[in-house]
Enzyme design. Structure first.
Site, short mmCIF file in Angstrom:
data_model
loop_
_atom_site.label_atom_id
_atom_site.label_comp_id
_atom_site.label_asym_id
_atom_site.label_seq_id
_atom_site.Cartn_x
_atom_site.Cartn_y
_atom_site.Cartn_z
N THR A 15 0.84 -1.19 0.00
CA THR A 15 0.00 0.00 0.00
C THR A 15 0.88 1.25 0.00
O THR A 15 1.98 1.22 0.53
CB THR A 15 -0.95 0.04 1.22
OG1 THR A 15 -1.70 1.25 1.17
CG2 THR A 15 -0.21 -0.04 2.52
N HIS A 16 0.37 2.29 -0.62
CA HIS A 16 1.06 3.58 -0.58
C HIS A 16 0.24 4.56 0.26
O HIS A 16 0.50 5.74 0.32
CB HIS A 16 1.26 4.13 -2.00
CG HIS A 16 2.26 3.35 -2.79
ND1 HIS A 16 2.00 2.08 -3.25
CD2 HIS A 16 3.53 3.63 -3.19
CE1 HIS A 16 3.06 1.63 -3.90
NE2 HIS A 16 3.99 2.55 -3.87
N ASP A 76 -8.07 -4.54 -0.72
CA ASP A 76 -8.89 -3.75 -1.63
C ASP A 76 -10.27 -3.69 -0.98
O ASP A 76 -10.78 -4.70 -0.50
CB ASP A 76 -8.98 -4.39 -3.01
CG ASP A 76 -9.49 -3.38 -4.03
OD1 ASP A 76 -8.92 -2.28 -4.12
OD2 ASP A 76 -10.48 -3.67 -4.73
N SER A 77 -10.82 -2.48 -0.92
CA SER A 77 -12.07 -2.36 -0.18
C SER A 77 -13.01 -1.40 -0.88
O SER A 77 -12.61 -0.67 -1.80
CB SER A 77 -11.78 -1.86 1.24
OG SER A 77 -10.98 -0.70 1.21
N ASP A 163 -17.82 6.48 5.69
CA ASP A 163 -18.26 6.15 7.06
C ASP A 163 -19.50 6.92 7.52
O ASP A 163 -20.36 6.35 8.20
CB ASP A 163 -17.13 6.40 8.06
CG ASP A 163 -16.14 5.26 8.12
OD1 ASP A 163 -16.46 4.17 7.62
OD2 ASP A 163 -15.05 5.47 8.67
N ARG A 189 -12.81 -4.81 7.45
CA ARG A 189 -11.36 -5.03 7.50
C ARG A 189 -11.04 -6.04 8.62
O ARG A 189 -10.25 -6.95 8.44
CB ARG A 189 -10.67 -3.69 7.75
CG ARG A 189 -9.26 -3.62 7.24
CD ARG A 189 -8.80 -2.17 7.05
NE ARG A 189 -9.34 -1.61 5.83
CZ ARG A 189 -10.31 -0.71 5.78
NH1 ARG A 189 -10.84 -0.21 6.87
NH2 ARG A 189 -10.75 -0.27 4.61
#
Ligand code: IMP
Length: 204
Positions: A15-16, A76-77, A163, A189
């Site tokens: 991840t970045h 990935d979400s 959210d 997650r």
């Protein structure tokens, strides 16, 4: 294919995104695993060309494993709305993209409301795929989901992304209103990580 356990004590997080890296690093630290991120290693960011969360997590984990020579984890979400046949889904981040390259989540949430408000079906869910890839090409991938309803107007300041418009089933508060520890206990997650930990991580 037989399940593979993670023997290494150090892995690459593909991840970045600093926020995601922090969250995933904390989950792995609980199992005695240290991480280095793809960003820190200067690895290229692969294009997310797959049409599923599992597909994109796998693609990112494999690219990092091949480039780093280390076991790599990617996620990935996204957010899905039943009345929109699961959209935005894998395009969740794209819905927030602005012409200048920045992301505007207020605009993305407003798009959900504009497209879905006429349907009485308020069901929505977050998904998170987590993939572990080894440099020899072996992959273990898991999907976690958090189900609930989308609400309007947005509520709460604590979370990120979508959210403020998501209230999980059985909860009174949106993901952005609740204590972050509560969100982390019931989130997509957390669900994906539990599956991965049960299958592949040494018991902590
Ligand atoms: P990714 O970086 O390709 O996984 O994109 C994920 C997208 O889904 C981003 O737009 C995030 O803001 C959104 N997203 C993922 N998980 C969450 C969450 O827990 N809360 C709110 N938005 C989320």
């Amino acid at each position: 294919m037989t399940r593979r356990l993670l023997a290494e004590k150090r892995l690459c997080l593909a991840t970045h995104n600093a926020g995601k890296a922090r969250e995933n690093a904390a989950l792995l630290a609980g199992h005695g695993i240290e991480v280095v991120t793809a960003g820190e290693l200067g690895l290229p960011v692969p294009e997310e060309t797959e049409t599923s969360f599992i597909g994109n997590a796998t693609l990112k984990a494999l690219a990092a494993a091949r480039a780093s020579g280390m076991v790599s984890m990617a996620d990935d979400s996204g957010f899905s709305v039943a009345a929109l046949d699961g959209a935005p889904g894998v395009h969740t981040a794209d819905w927030a993209e602005q012409p200048d390259g920045t992301r505007d989540y207020a605009a993305a949430m407003a798009k959900v409301e504009r497209l879905a408000r006429h349907s009485p079906d308020r069901k929505a869910w977050f998904s998170c795929a987590l993939a572990l890839a080894w440099p020899d090409g072996h992959v273990e991938a898991f999907l976690g989901e958090a189900h609930g309803e989308w609400v309007w107007p947005p509520r709460g300041e604590k979370g990120f992304g979508y959210d403020p418009i998501f209230v999980p089933a059985g909860e009174a508060q949106s993901f952005a209103e609740m204590d972050p520890a509560r969100k982390h206990a019931i989130s997509h997650r957390a669900a994906a990580f539990r599956l991965l930990a049960e299958a592949c991580l040494p018991r902590g």
